[in-house]
Design a protein around this motif. Structure first.
Motif, PDB file in Angstrom:
ATOM      1  N   THR A 174       0.836  -1.208   0.000  1.00  0.00           N
ATOM      2  CA  THR A 174       0.000   0.000   0.000  1.00  0.00           C
ATOM      3  C   THR A 174       0.867   1.254   0.000  1.00  0.00           C
ATOM      4  O   THR A 174       0.638   2.187  -0.776  1.00  0.00           O
ATOM      5  CB  THR A 174      -0.926   0.007   1.236  1.00  0.00           C
ATOM      6  OG1 THR A 174      -1.781  -1.128   1.180  1.00  0.00           O
ATOM      7  CG2 THR A 174      -1.766   1.274   1.282  1.00  0.00           C
TER       8      THR A 174
ATOM      9  N   ASP B 298      -4.585  -3.432   7.537  1.00  0.00           N
ATOM     10  CA  ASP B 298      -5.335  -2.563   6.624  1.00  0.00           C
ATOM     11  C   ASP B 298      -5.691  -1.245   7.305  1.00  0.00           C
ATOM     12  O   ASP B 298      -5.568  -0.171   6.697  1.00  0.00           O
ATOM     13  CB  ASP B 298      -6.609  -3.273   6.151  1.00  0.00           C
ATOM     14  CG  ASP B 298      -6.323  -4.477   5.268  1.00  0.00           C
ATOM     15  OD1 ASP B 298      -5.201  -4.581   4.738  1.00  0.00           O
ATOM     16  OD2 ASP B 298      -7.226  -5.322   5.112  1.00  0.00           O
ATOM     17  N   THR B 299      -6.115  -1.321   8.552  1.00  0.00           N
ATOM     18  CA  THR B 299      -6.488  -0.105   9.278  1.00  0.00           C
ATOM     19  C   THR B 299      -5.277   0.793   9.483  1.00  0.00           C
ATOM     20  O   THR B 299      -5.348   2.015   9.259  1.00  0.00           O
ATOM     21  CB  THR B 299      -7.103  -0.461  10.637  1.00  0.00           C
ATOM     22  OG1 THR B 299      -8.284  -1.236  10.424  1.00  0.00           O
ATOM     23  CG2 THR B 299      -7.455   0.786  11.434  1.00  0.00           C
TER      24      THR B 299
ATOM     25  N   ALA C 230      -2.455   0.838   7.774  1.00  0.00           N
ATOM     26  CA  ALA C 230      -1.996   1.362   6.481  1.00  0.00           C
ATOM     27  C   ALA C 230      -2.851   2.542   6.026  1.00  0.00           C
ATOM     28  O   ALA C 230      -2.339   3.561   5.562  1.00  0.00           O
ATOM     29  CB  ALA C 230      -2.013   0.265   5.423  1.00  0.00           C
ATOM     30  N   THR C 231      -4.171   2.421   6.195  1.00  0.00           N
ATOM     31  CA  THR C 231      -5.072   3.493   5.790  1.00  0.00           C
ATOM     32  C   THR C 231      -4.820   4.747   6.600  1.00  0.00           C
ATOM     33  O   THR C 231      -4.770   5.876   6.070  1.00  0.00           O
ATOM     34  CB  THR C 231      -6.530   3.040   5.940  1.00  0.00           C
ATOM     35  OG1 THR C 231      -6.785   1.933   5.081  1.00  0.00           O
ATOM     36  CG2 THR C 231      -7.485   4.179   5.596  1.00  0.00           C
ATOM     37  N   LEU C 232      -4.630   4.598   7.902  1.00  0.00           N
ATOM     38  CA  LEU C 232      -4.393   5.745   8.764  1.00  0.00           C
ATOM     39  C   LEU C 232      -3.071   6.449   8.413  1.00  0.00           C
ATOM     40  O   LEU C 232      -3.017   7.684   8.313  1.00  0.00           O
ATOM     41  CB  LEU C 232      -4.379   5.316  10.229  1.00  0.00           C
ATOM     42  CG  LEU C 232      -5.718   4.905  10.834  1.00  0.00           C
ATOM     43  CD1 LEU C 232      -5.518   4.319  12.234  1.00  0.00           C
ATOM     44  CD2 LEU C 232      -6.672   6.088  10.885  1.00  0.00           C
TER      45      LEU C 232
ATOM     46  N   MET D  27      -1.363   6.270   5.563  1.00  0.00           N
ATOM     47  CA  MET D  27      -1.454   6.882   4.225  1.00  0.00           C
ATOM     48  C   MET D  27      -2.202   8.202   4.288  1.00  0.00           C
ATOM     49  O   MET D  27      -1.800   9.199   3.675  1.00  0.00           O
ATOM     50  CB  MET D  27      -2.141   5.925   3.261  1.00  0.00           C
ATOM     51  CG  MET D  27      -1.290   4.740   2.860  1.00  0.00           C
ATOM     52  SD  MET D  27       0.088   5.178   1.787  1.00  0.00           S
ATOM     53  CE  MET D  27      -0.768   5.506   0.264  1.00  0.00           C
ATOM     54  N   GLY D  28      -3.292   8.223   5.048  1.00  0.00           N
ATOM     55  CA  GLY D  28      -4.059   9.452   5.148  1.00  0.00           C
ATOM     56  C   GLY D  28      -3.301  10.594   5.788  1.00  0.00           C
ATOM     57  O   GLY D  28      -3.472  11.767   5.438  1.00  0.00           O
TER      58      GLY D  28
END
Length: 257
Positions: free
Chosen positions: A41, A246-247, A249-251, A253-254
């Motif tokens: 990611t 996943d959580t 990585a999303t945090l 990246m944001g």
């Protein structure tokens, strides 16, 4: 004296040529493998540089004790060698401690910062000194049961035994002296007086079920770092990158993209 650290690039072929560099710092007792589920990611938007802390993975082992300043100095030497004027940085546990040191002592080098399951002060020092003594005498395998109980929730241990075994393998592959020296760095650490000097945009992530660095430690960081933000991730213990990849990585990246 700085140690030679193992570094691995990811995303050089997939990310844009002018993409920022994201540096990843591992936790005590692991290596860059603790970031493996998140790297694909990250590599979509960043040139990713996984750096293994002194005494961990393939990095050089120097005789302990170490200090957080020693470990941070190793990272700065890597930045200088690779010509990285500024980076974005994500670190977990001792990797986060190194990130706080970098962002407060070399604020011009860290543009954005993600601190995962970490602390600016983690007493009692006696517990870390005792653990260092145990590992020097008996090896990292002697603390595997203790580590796994703090790294993962019971539910994750039951449903993902292969990942737990892989994490234990990372621990057992860690140099005894490197692990002990990093224990001593944590024992002597108090980054709290420096946190107000951090100028990087900062996200602090806590695992809701983390007994090693409970959410209260993340809350204390957020209170001291100007403009920092806090995210508490449910169903996650200390190695949240493996338990909730996943959580996390999303945090990250944001916050860092």
């Amino acid at each position: 004296m700085t140690a030679r650290l193992t570094t691995t690039w990811y995303g050089v072929d997939s990310a844009p040529m002018d993409a920022p560099v994201l540096v990843l710092g591992n936790s005590i007792g692991t290596n860059q493998g603790m970031w493996a589920p998140l790297i694909p990611t990250f590599a979509q938007r960043f040139r990713v540089l996984a750096v293994e802390t002194r005494g961990h993975g393939g990095s050089e082992v120097l005789p302990g004790p170490y200090s957080i300043a020693d470990l941070g100095g190793d990272f700065l030497a890597v930045f200088d060698e690779l010509g990285l004027a500024t980076v974005r940085y994500a670190g977990l546990s001792i990797g986060g401690m190194i990130g706080m040191w970098l962002a407060s002592h070399a604020p011009d080098r860290v543009e954005k910062l993600a601190l995962v399951c970490t602390s600016a002060h983690l007493p009692p020092a006696s517990g870390w000194i005792s653990r260092a003594q145990t590992v020097r005498a008996e090896g990292t395998g002697a603390i595997a049961e203790l580590a796994v109980g703090r790294w993962f929730t019971e539910g994750f241990r039951e449903r993902s035994p292969d990942q737990v075994k892989a994490a234990i393998a990372m621990l057992e592959a860690t140099s005894d002296e490197g692990y002990a020296g990093c224990c001593e760095a944590i024992a002597g650490m108090d980054l709290r007086p420096d946190l107000h000097r951090i100028t990087a945009d900062t996200l602090v992530i806590a695992g809701a079920d983390d007994p090693a660095t409970p959410p209260s430690h993340s809350e204390a960081i957020v209170e001291s770092v100007p403009g920092a933000h806090l995210q508490i991730v449910p169903d996650a213990s200390h190695l949240a990158t493996l338990e909730q990849p996943d959580t996390i990585a999303t945090l990250i990246m944001g916050a860092l993209a």
